[in-house]
Design an enzyme around this catalytic site. Structure first.
Site, PDB file in Angstrom:
ATOM      1  N   SER A  66      40.061  -4.619  34.141  1.00 53.00           N
ATOM      2  CA  SER A  66      38.888  -5.084  34.881  1.00 53.00           C
ATOM      3  C   SER A  66      37.732  -4.119  34.633  1.00 53.00           C
ATOM      4  O   SER A  66      37.891  -3.109  33.950  1.00 53.00           O
ATOM      5  CB  SER A  66      39.196  -5.145  36.374  1.00 53.00           C
ATOM      6  OG  SER A  66      39.313  -3.831  36.876  1.00 53.00           O
ATOM      7  N   LYS A  67      36.614  -4.462  35.214  1.00 62.39           N
ATOM      8  CA  LYS A  67      35.407  -3.638  35.052  1.00 62.39           C
ATOM      9  C   LYS A  67      35.671  -2.181  35.417  1.00 62.39           C
ATOM     10  O   LYS A  67      35.060  -1.276  34.875  1.00 62.39           O
ATOM     11  CB  LYS A  67      34.307  -4.167  35.972  1.00 62.39           C
ATOM     12  CG  LYS A  67      33.474  -5.234  35.339  1.00 62.39           C
ATOM     13  CD  LYS A  67      32.242  -5.476  36.177  1.00 62.39           C
ATOM     14  CE  LYS A  67      31.698  -6.862  35.869  1.00 62.39           C
ATOM     15  NZ  LYS A  67      30.977  -7.445  36.959  1.00 62.39           N
ATOM     16  N   ARG A  68      36.560  -2.010  36.366  1.00 63.62           N
ATOM     17  CA  ARG A  68      36.916  -0.671  36.806  1.00 63.62           C
ATOM     18  C   ARG A  68      37.337   0.219  35.626  1.00 63.62           C
ATOM     19  O   ARG A  68      37.179   1.428  35.647  1.00 63.62           O
ATOM     20  CB  ARG A  68      38.095  -0.813  37.772  1.00 63.62           C
ATOM     21  CG  ARG A  68      38.144   0.125  38.913  1.00 63.62           C
ATOM     22  CD  ARG A  68      39.018  -0.457  40.031  1.00 63.62           C
ATOM     23  NE  ARG A  68      40.171  -1.214  39.565  1.00 63.62           N
ATOM     24  CZ  ARG A  68      41.289  -0.684  39.111  1.00 63.62           C
ATOM     25  NH1 ARG A  68      41.414   0.607  39.021  1.00 63.62           N
ATOM     26  NH2 ARG A  68      42.303  -1.465  38.748  1.00 63.62           N
TER      27      ARG A  68
END
Ligand code: GLU
Length: 477
Positions: A254-256
């Protein structure tokens, strides 16, 4: 699959955000598979989620596919432009009895599920509007718009041999009668908005898709889609569900975990060929091969060796792959890419032979085009060495040698071996060791102490630049 059918694959992104890495990898697999078999690859935009779909996302998806070099033979098709076709098929199914109207209200469905849960049963549609031989259906209630449901087979098992997961069998009893049109027909006897799973089925059928390679988040949709295709008398595609890509911590990517949009990797200085090579290895292998060309990928990608386990994102490996591609890309091709990056930083550097030579000089030590532009930038803008570096390396002991070297460099032919000879003679005359003089020159000319071979680096500047950057030392004598 019928071997006479021409292989046709598709990528069907929903334009609700940028093309993320997982979808790009799925697109790549479908593209490589189609190319391997001399088939066709189709782009279909699944834009029926009106609230979340945007034109910007459509543009970005197309740009990302182009950047990756995944050329389509057909499309983009847009589902919103095909709504009439879906309605037409639903109407045919209603006529054929493979679909039926259901007048259950949301409140009734809630009550149904509540009662099932209370009895310890799995909540599911109880088939109250499902026509059966000899069954009397209730009269349609006034003022309620019906949905249309698919009449899923009551018994038996749906089986398919998944390209990735192997044989899968789902009992029909586990499958509800899926809603295929919503209760928003607005006219008596009309058909409401078709639902997602249904549109996919009609598209795959109409577009004569032979192989559906997609993320395994869709594996639960497959038995329903197979049943609907069968009800339509359609030939079934082969399905392959690829596991997701995990972040380095084992969670879904994910963007994380950093950039997940493909175009971000363009901005960050990755080459499309490197990205294709790296993505291909996320969930697919060909022996121990880590580095391969697009042509090799196409030659090898026949749908076998797709991994059953989730792939893990590895930023360091991507850097390694990209470094390899940078190293093996022609300098004349790198030059305009670097020129563009420098231009975006406000640095004008013509993509000429000099820039190509600078690419050759630095590319071996770079993982990305951004790093390459970082190196080359110093040849086009003045550098300000930090006072700390100057104090540490431009000591009083080397000042006379620097002055002498500068004088010599004003005279020599501006070419690497002549520059090297000038440095050597200066070292001999002043009784210095190479690093003492070289570090001082690096600090003054490049603003840093680590560079490739000094003579090659100096050759990459103009004589005037070098003389000017060394001139400052005279003030200190
Ligand atoms: N639109 C779906 C998605 O973006 C893909 C559907 C499919 O491949 O069948 O996940």
């Amino acid at each position: 699959m019928n071997p006479a059918r021409k292989v046709r694959t598709r990528i069907a992104p929903s334009p609700t955000g940028f093309l993320h890495l997982g979808t790009a990898r799925t697109a790549l697999f479908n593209w490589a598979f189609a190319r391997h078999f001399g088939g066709e690859f189709i782009l279909r935009i699944e834009d029926t989620d009106l609230a979340r779909s945007t034109q910007e996302a459509v543009d970005q998806i197309i740009a990302a596919m182009q950047w990756l070099g995944l050329d389509c033979d057909e499309g983009p098709y847009f589902q919103m432009q095909r709504i009439d076709r879906y309605r037409e098929v639903i109407a045919q199914m209603l006529d054929a009895g493979t679909a039926y109207r259901c007048w259950c209200t949301p409140a009734e469905l809630d009550a149904m599920r509540e009662a099932q849960r209370a009895r310890g049963e799995k909540p599911r549609y109880d088939g109250r509007w499902r026509p059966e031989p000899g069954k009397r259906l209730p009269a349609p209630p006034a003022g309620v718009e019906p949905v249309v449901r698919f009449r899923n087979p009551a018994d038996g098992v749906v089986r398919w041999d998944d390209l990735v997961k192997g044989p899968i069998a789902i009992r029909n009893q586990e499958l509800d009668d899926l809603v295929i049109a919503r209760a928003d027909a607005h006219e008596p006897g009309g058909v409401g908005t078709p639902t997602y799973n249904f549109c996919v089925v009609v598209d795959d059928w109409d577009m004569r898709i032979t192989h559906v390679i997609r993320g395994d988040d869709h594996v639960n949709n497959t038995p329903r889609q197979i049943n609907i295709l069968r009800a339509l008398g359609a030939e079934l595609p082969v399905y392959g569900h690829v596991p997701m890509i995990l972040g380095p911590d084992g969670d879904k990517l994910s963007k994380r975990h950093g950039a997940v949009s493909i175009t971000q990797y363009d901005d960050d200085g990755y080459l499309p060929d490197a990205m294709v090579n790296y993505l291909a290895r996320l969930g697919w292998s060909h022996g121990d091969d880590e580095l391969f060309t697009r042509a090799q990928l196409v030659a090898w990608f026949d749908g076998s060796h797709l991994a059953r386990h989730a792939a893990q994102w590895d930023a360091a490996k991507l850097d390694w792959v990209n470094a390899h591609y940078l190293k093996h890309t022609d300098d004349a091709m790198l030059a305009p890419m670097v020129a563009e990056r420098l231009a975006s930083r406000g640095i004008a550097a013509p993509a000429d032979g000099r820039l190509a030579r600078l690419c050759a000089l630095y590319k071996d030590r770079c993982a990305t085009l951004v790093e390459l532009a970082d190196w080359i930038g110093m040849h086009f803008v003045s550098v300000q060495p930090s006072p700390g570096l100057v104090a540490a390396h431009v000591s009083d002991a080397v000042l006379p040698a620097l002055v002498a070297l500068r004088e010599r460099l004003a005279e020599v032919e501006w070419e690497r071996s002549a520059i090297a000879a000038a440095i050597k003679r200066t070292l001999g005359e002043h009784g210095l060791k190479m690093p003492q003089l070289a570090q001082a020159v690096r600090v003054l000319v490049c603003g840093r102490v680590q560079t490739p071979s000094l003579d090659a680096v100096l050759e990459g500047f103009t004589r005037e630049q070098v003389l000017q950057r060394l001139a400052g030392v005279r003030l200190r004598i």
